[in-house]
Design an enzyme around this catalytic site. Structure first.
Site, PDB file in Angstrom:
ATOM      1  N   LYS A   1      10.676   1.554  -3.242  1.00  0.00           N
ATOM      2  CA  LYS A   1       9.492   2.087  -2.570  1.00  0.00           C
ATOM      3  C   LYS A   1       9.610   1.871  -1.067  1.00  0.00           C
ATOM      4  CE  LYS A   1       5.405   2.084  -4.142  1.00  0.00           C
ATOM      5  NZ  LYS A   1       4.042   1.757  -4.629  1.00  0.00           N
TER       6      LYS A   1
ATOM      7  N   GLU B   1      -5.847   0.222 -11.126  1.00  0.00           N
ATOM      8  CA  GLU B   1      -4.850  -0.556 -10.377  1.00  0.00           C
ATOM      9  C   GLU B   1      -5.498  -1.757  -9.717  1.00  0.00           C
ATOM     10  OE1 GLU B   1      -2.324   1.307  -7.444  1.00  0.00           O
ATOM     11  OE2 GLU B   1      -2.275   3.188  -8.583  1.00  0.00           O
TER      12      GLU B   1
ATOM     13  N   GLU C   1       9.150  -2.461  -7.754  1.00  0.00           N
ATOM     14  CA  GLU C   1       9.743  -1.170  -7.385  1.00  0.00           C
ATOM     15  C   GLU C   1      10.449  -1.308  -6.037  1.00  0.00           C
ATOM     16  OE1 GLU C   1       7.601   2.521  -8.947  1.00  0.00           O
ATOM     17  OE2 GLU C   1       5.943   1.192  -8.440  1.00  0.00           O
TER      18      GLU C   1
END
Length: 492
Positions: free
Chosen positions: A324, A267, A321
């Site tokens: 989230k 990531e 997203e």
């Protein structure tokens, strides 16, 4: 003697192929968003942008099924969720069931190559730390039982938070309170020929440095002579915080007296939007970071301490997203919106000069396509699609022949050439197709034609056939043939 020659040549062959394959940049796919595209739409986006490596934060069977229809060109890393780690670590039977359901049921049609066990387990769910290595071992044993352990590697993503003082990299060490767990992880990775998974965000490193490091250092931008970043112990120069983070991790691993374990960055990314107190989360910074990251990784070299080991990396993330929790920045890492449109210009191509015809062909109407469907496609391309349709107006160079198919071909292609670098595809309700034949005719020059004086040089497609340092499939075939020929000659 011939056996020794055969063995040596086989090592040479596989070594050469390994070098030829080179570095890669993949992308994470999160699903915590309101308007999540269907699995088929997700795969279509991946394929249209030539994304070859993806990481899922779970093992969604619907998406794995959709990925099975990609001729295995997309390598897939799946994940055991943090909620599953305890159960799998405590039960070999649970691990076997997980492998049977999420791996054995899909390979080889879905090209699953790695399993990420949890996500930053030591940082986010420390109570599960004692079962992390047992979970990895249980999964590996199940892969061995299924004869999949050579294809599918097991590891666990760990955070840079585990290294309290990452600079200078040569002095970096893991938090000593986790010594026994990290030692167990490293022993497992070494014994199974796996790799270390690292989550490393220069965005956080820069923000938390309170101005110690210049933002250019975090964004892979050139540093002035007075801002050079140098490790005082090794005298290595660090052109980016990303390189320094990876090197800090290599040095932290070396403290355990274990030979080098390759690091894959699972990531990294930069948010394109943030709240009032997140002023560095901007579109400009996110675009700069990700595109410079791609150039850095695809040059094939490693950090200063390990220059021969590529820094393979997964960008966080494909979509924003929006469900989230947390600050706005947490919802704003995606490079695409859920409808597939690009947040900013984003390209895995570092060639910086290819024309459309050289990289993606031409988009034209299919022969025999339904006339009303072609008209709908033409209307959309010239309207919402913002294609330049002036050349197919009456009296203009591409008006004749005056047919829906001809006009649709021109409009489709103009849209495709201008928009494919940011997500545009050649589909138009199934009425369009890609051709390598230049459809230009006489004074009617299609956008992207090498003879075009109006199309110009266009932004390259999202991904190249092979990034710098990589070999295309045809080049790999040439390597194999050459090495096999050498092998036969030597044995005979």
């Amino acid at each position: 003697m011939r056996r020794e020659i055969l063995f040596g040549c086989l090592l040479l062959m596989f070594g050469s192929l390994s070098i030829a394959l080179g570095a890669f940049v993949g992308i994470n796919i999160g699903t915590d968003l309101l308007n999540l595209p269907s699995p088929e739409q997700v795969v279509a986006i991946l394929r249209s942008h030539q994304i070859t490596h993806v990481r899922l934060f779970d093992a969604d069977n619907h998406l794995l099924s959709a990925l099975s229809d990609t001729d295995t060109e997309i390598e897939v890393m799946i994940s055991v969720t943090n909620e599953e780690v305890l159960r799998i670590g405590q039960s070999p039977a649970a691990a076997a069931a997980w492998i049977n359901k999420n791996v054995a049921a899909f390979v080889p049609s879905t090209n699953i190559t790695a399993i990420a066990v949890g996500s930053e387990v030591l940082s986010t769910i420390p109570h599960a730390a004692p079962v992390l290595v047992p979970a990895m071992k249980n999964l590996h044993k199940s892969l061995v039982s299924s004869n999949l352990n050579s294809q599918v590697k097991v590891s666990t993503p760990l955070s840079m938070d585990l290294i309290p003082k990452p600079f200078p990299p040569s002095a970096a060490t893991f938090n000593s309170s986790w010594d026994s767990i990290i030692s167990g992880v490293l022993d497992f990775l070494k014994s199974t020929d796996s790799f270390f998974m690292l989550n490393a965000y220069p965005y956080f490193g820069y923000v938390q440095s309170s101005g110690i490091f210049p933002i250019e250092y975090a964004l892979f931008q050139p540093l002035s002579p007075v801002k050079q970043i140098v490790d005082p112990n090794t005298l290595f120069h660090y052109d980016s915080m990303f390189d320094a983070m990876v090197d800090a991790t290599y040095n932290s691993i070396s403290a355990y007296n274990i030979s080098v374990i390759p690091i894959v960055v699972t990531e990294t990314g930069w948010p394109w939007a943030g709240g009032a107190n997140e002023q560095d989360a901007t579109v400009e910074n996110a675009e700069t970071f990700n595109n410079n990251l791609i150039k850095r990784v695809l040059n094939g070299s490693g950090p200063p301490s390990q220059p021969a080991i590529p820094m393979n990396t997964y960008i966080y993330e494909l979509f924003n997203e929006d469900k989230k929790p947390g600050p706005l920045s947490e919802k704003s890492y995606g490079v695409y919106f859920s409808n597939g449109s690009s947040v900013y210009r984003f390209s895995l191509d570092t060639s910086g000069g290819a024309t459309a015809n050289a990289t993606g062909g031409f988009c034209v109407a299919k022969k025999g396509a339904d006339t009303s469907s072609l008209q709908d496609g033409l209307n959309w391309a010239c309207g919402p699609g913002q294609a330049n349709c002036s050349a197919i107006q009456s009296g203009q160079p591409c008006y004749m022949p005056d047919t829906i198919e001809n006009h649709a071909s021109y409009a489709y292609n103009d849209y495709y050439q201008k928009m494919r670098s940011v997500g545009g595809t050649c589909d138009f309700g199934g009425t369009a197709m890609i051709t390598t034949v230049d459809p230009s005719n006489g004074s009617c020059i299609f956008t992207g034609s090498t003879n075009s004086s109006i199309g110009g040089t266009l932004t390259p497609a999202f991904g190249p056939e092979g990034p710098p340092g990589n070999a295309s499939p045809s080049q790999l075939l040439d390597i194999v043939v050459l090495l096999l020929a050498t092998l036969v000659l030597m044995i005979v």
